[in-house]
Design a protein around this motif. Structure first.
Motif, PDB file in Angstrom:
ATOM      1  N   SER A   1     -41.358 -16.332  82.409  1.00  0.00           N
ATOM      2  CA  SER A   1     -41.873 -17.648  82.039  1.00  0.00           C
ATOM      3  C   SER A   1     -41.966 -17.747  80.529  1.00  0.00           C
ATOM      4  O   SER A   1     -42.518 -16.858  79.887  1.00  0.00           O
ATOM      5  CB  SER A   1     -43.254 -17.882  82.649  1.00  0.00           C
ATOM      6  OG  SER A   1     -43.175 -17.971  84.041  1.00  0.00           O
ATOM      7  N   VAL A   2     -41.418 -18.805  79.981  1.00  0.00           N
ATOM      8  CA  VAL A   2     -41.473 -19.038  78.537  1.00  0.00           C
ATOM      9  C   VAL A   2     -41.838 -20.491  78.287  1.00  0.00           C
ATOM     10  O   VAL A   2     -41.750 -21.336  79.192  1.00  0.00           O
ATOM     11  CB  VAL A   2     -40.139 -18.703  77.835  1.00  0.00           C
ATOM     12  CG1 VAL A   2     -39.782 -17.223  78.036  1.00  0.00           C
ATOM     13  CG2 VAL A   2     -39.023 -19.601  78.306  1.00  0.00           C
TER      14      VAL A   2
ATOM     15  N   VAL B   1     -34.265 -27.545  80.870  1.00  0.00           N
ATOM     16  CA  VAL B   1     -33.056 -27.569  81.717  1.00  0.00           C
ATOM     17  C   VAL B   1     -32.478 -26.176  81.943  1.00  0.00           C
ATOM     18  O   VAL B   1     -31.599 -25.992  82.787  1.00  0.00           O
ATOM     19  CB  VAL B   1     -31.957 -28.476  81.125  1.00  0.00           C
ATOM     20  CG1 VAL B   1     -32.399 -29.916  81.161  1.00  0.00           C
ATOM     21  CG2 VAL B   1     -31.573 -28.039  79.727  1.00  0.00           C
ATOM     22  N   ASP B   2     -32.955 -25.193  81.185  1.00  0.00           N
ATOM     23  CA  ASP B   2     -32.498 -23.815  81.402  1.00  0.00           C
ATOM     24  C   ASP B   2     -33.213 -23.160  82.577  1.00  0.00           C
ATOM     25  O   ASP B   2     -32.839 -22.057  82.995  1.00  0.00           O
ATOM     26  CB  ASP B   2     -32.740 -22.966  80.145  1.00  0.00           C
ATOM     27  CG  ASP B   2     -31.918 -23.428  78.951  1.00  0.00           C
ATOM     28  OD1 ASP B   2     -32.417 -23.334  77.813  1.00  0.00           O
ATOM     29  OD2 ASP B   2     -30.789 -23.909  79.154  1.00  0.00           O
ATOM     30  N   SER B   3     -34.222 -23.806  83.111  1.00  0.00           N
ATOM     31  CA  SER B   3     -34.945 -23.256  84.253  1.00  0.00           C
ATOM     32  C   SER B   3     -33.988 -23.107  85.426  1.00  0.00           C
ATOM     33  O   SER B   3     -33.383 -24.083  85.889  1.00  0.00           O
ATOM     34  CB  SER B   3     -36.109 -24.159  84.651  1.00  0.00           C
ATOM     35  OG  SER B   3     -37.063 -24.229  83.619  1.00  0.00           O
ATOM     36  N   ALA B   4     -33.848 -21.893  85.904  1.00  0.00           N
ATOM     37  CA  ALA B   4     -32.884 -21.593  86.956  1.00  0.00           C
ATOM     38  C   ALA B   4     -33.029 -20.120  87.329  1.00  0.00           C
ATOM     39  O   ALA B   4     -33.792 -19.380  86.710  1.00  0.00           O
ATOM     40  CB  ALA B   4     -31.451 -21.857  86.483  1.00  0.00           C
TER      41      ALA B   4
ATOM     42  N   VAL C   1     -38.963 -22.411  82.286  1.00  0.00           N
ATOM     43  CA  VAL C   1     -39.200 -22.893  80.926  1.00  0.00           C
ATOM     44  C   VAL C   1     -40.123 -24.102  81.026  1.00  0.00           C
ATOM     45  O   VAL C   1     -39.768 -25.120  81.616  1.00  0.00           O
ATOM     46  CB  VAL C   1     -37.884 -23.290  80.230  1.00  0.00           C
ATOM     47  CG1 VAL C   1     -38.176 -23.726  78.800  1.00  0.00           C
ATOM     48  CG2 VAL C   1     -36.896 -22.135  80.258  1.00  0.00           C
ATOM     49  N   SER C   2     -41.287 -23.962  80.451  1.00  0.00           N
ATOM     50  CA  SER C   2     -42.247 -25.074  80.524  1.00  0.00           C
ATOM     51  C   SER C   2     -42.267 -25.838  79.199  1.00  0.00           C
ATOM     52  O   SER C   2     -42.010 -25.272  78.145  1.00  0.00           O
ATOM     53  CB  SER C   2     -43.637 -24.539  80.858  1.00  0.00           C
ATOM     54  OG  SER C   2     -44.013 -23.539  79.930  1.00  0.00           O
ATOM     55  N   PRO C   3     -42.592 -27.131  79.291  1.00  0.00           N
ATOM     56  CA  PRO C   3     -42.582 -27.967  78.083  1.00  0.00           C
ATOM     57  C   PRO C   3     -43.699 -27.575  77.110  1.00  0.00           C
ATOM     58  O   PRO C   3     -44.699 -26.989  77.501  1.00  0.00           O
ATOM     59  CB  PRO C   3     -42.810 -29.389  78.609  1.00  0.00           C
ATOM     60  CG  PRO C   3     -42.738 -29.312  80.071  1.00  0.00           C
ATOM     61  CD  PRO C   3     -42.854 -27.879  80.501  1.00  0.00           C
TER      62      PRO C   3
END
Lengths: 113, 114
Positions: A12-13, A85-88, A111-113
């Motif tokens: 998680s980032v 959008v890189d969350s995958a 990836v959180s905002p």
């Protein structure tokens, strides 16, 4: 036997952070190919990169870069300035005979905002 | 050019029922594959084919059969479905030969066995 290990189950980032996904492989072949695939929440598998064992040059494509090191049998993937959008789920894979793919278990990137 | 297509996209079966998953590709690829994806286990190869009329076992073939009667189609059959076969199934194809061409994947079939 061929094997791919992705030890990071989930990362998680926060947006704009850099993140590296690790991939370690095992093979007895002298010539081999490695792949990275992305699986977004929609479920399809998206090809990202293919690298052969002859070429140890790092590859950069926009915010993506790959570090291939034969000495440590690793093919790591770095996303610079991550975006939501890189969350995958990201899979590393090794080509076997008849072009079969041996996949790692994947790393889920959030990836959180 | 549709690439790799899979039919159906979703299916729910009861234990013991049978079904066939269809994979079709329009790229004239020689090699085709069936993988299953389970949580925490990545994708594992079930069966594959290196040409029309040929099939071979992959890593997890038990409980499945396949056929490649036409070059463009690769069928995966479950004769007597079990809850352990609940999974997402992906078909893939590649041009073939000694190289390492990109494997093209279908969109997946989500199968639930009750």
């Amino acid at each position: 036997a061929q094997k791919v290990t992705q030890a990071q189950t989930e990362i998680s980032v926060v947006e704009k952070e850099d993140v590296t996904l690790d991939c370690v492989y095992e093979t007895r072949d002298t010539t081999y190919y490695l792949f990275w695939y992305k699986q977004p929440p929609s479920g399809e598998l998206v090809f990202l990169i293919r690298r052969n064992s002859f070429d140890e040059q790092n590859e950069i494509s926009g915010r993506y870069s790959w570090n291939f090191q034969k000495s440590t049998s690793s093919f790591n993937f770095t996303i610079t300035a991550s975006q939501v959008v890189d969350s995958a789920v990201y899979f590393c894979a090794l080509r076997g005979g008849f072009q079969k793919l041996v996949f790692g278990t994947g790393t889920r990137l959030l990836v959180s905002p | 050019n549709a690439g790799v297509t899979q039919t159906p996209k979703f299916r729910v079966l009861k234990t013991g029922q049978s079904m066939t998953l269809l994979c079709a590709q329009d790229m004239n690829h020689e090699y085709m594959y069936w993988y299953r994806q389970d949580p925490g286990m990545g994708l594992r190869l079930i069966h594959y084919s290196v040409g029309e009329g040929t099939t071979a076992k992959g890593e997890v073939p038990d409980g499945y059969n396949v056929s490649r009667l036409k070059k463009q189609n690769f069928l995966l059959g479950l004769e007597s479905a079990a809850p352990s076969q609940t999974s997402v199934y992906f078909c893939a194809s590649v041009r073939g030969g000694r190289g390492a061409d990109t494997q093209y994947f279908g969109p997946g079939t989500r199968l639930t066995v009750l």
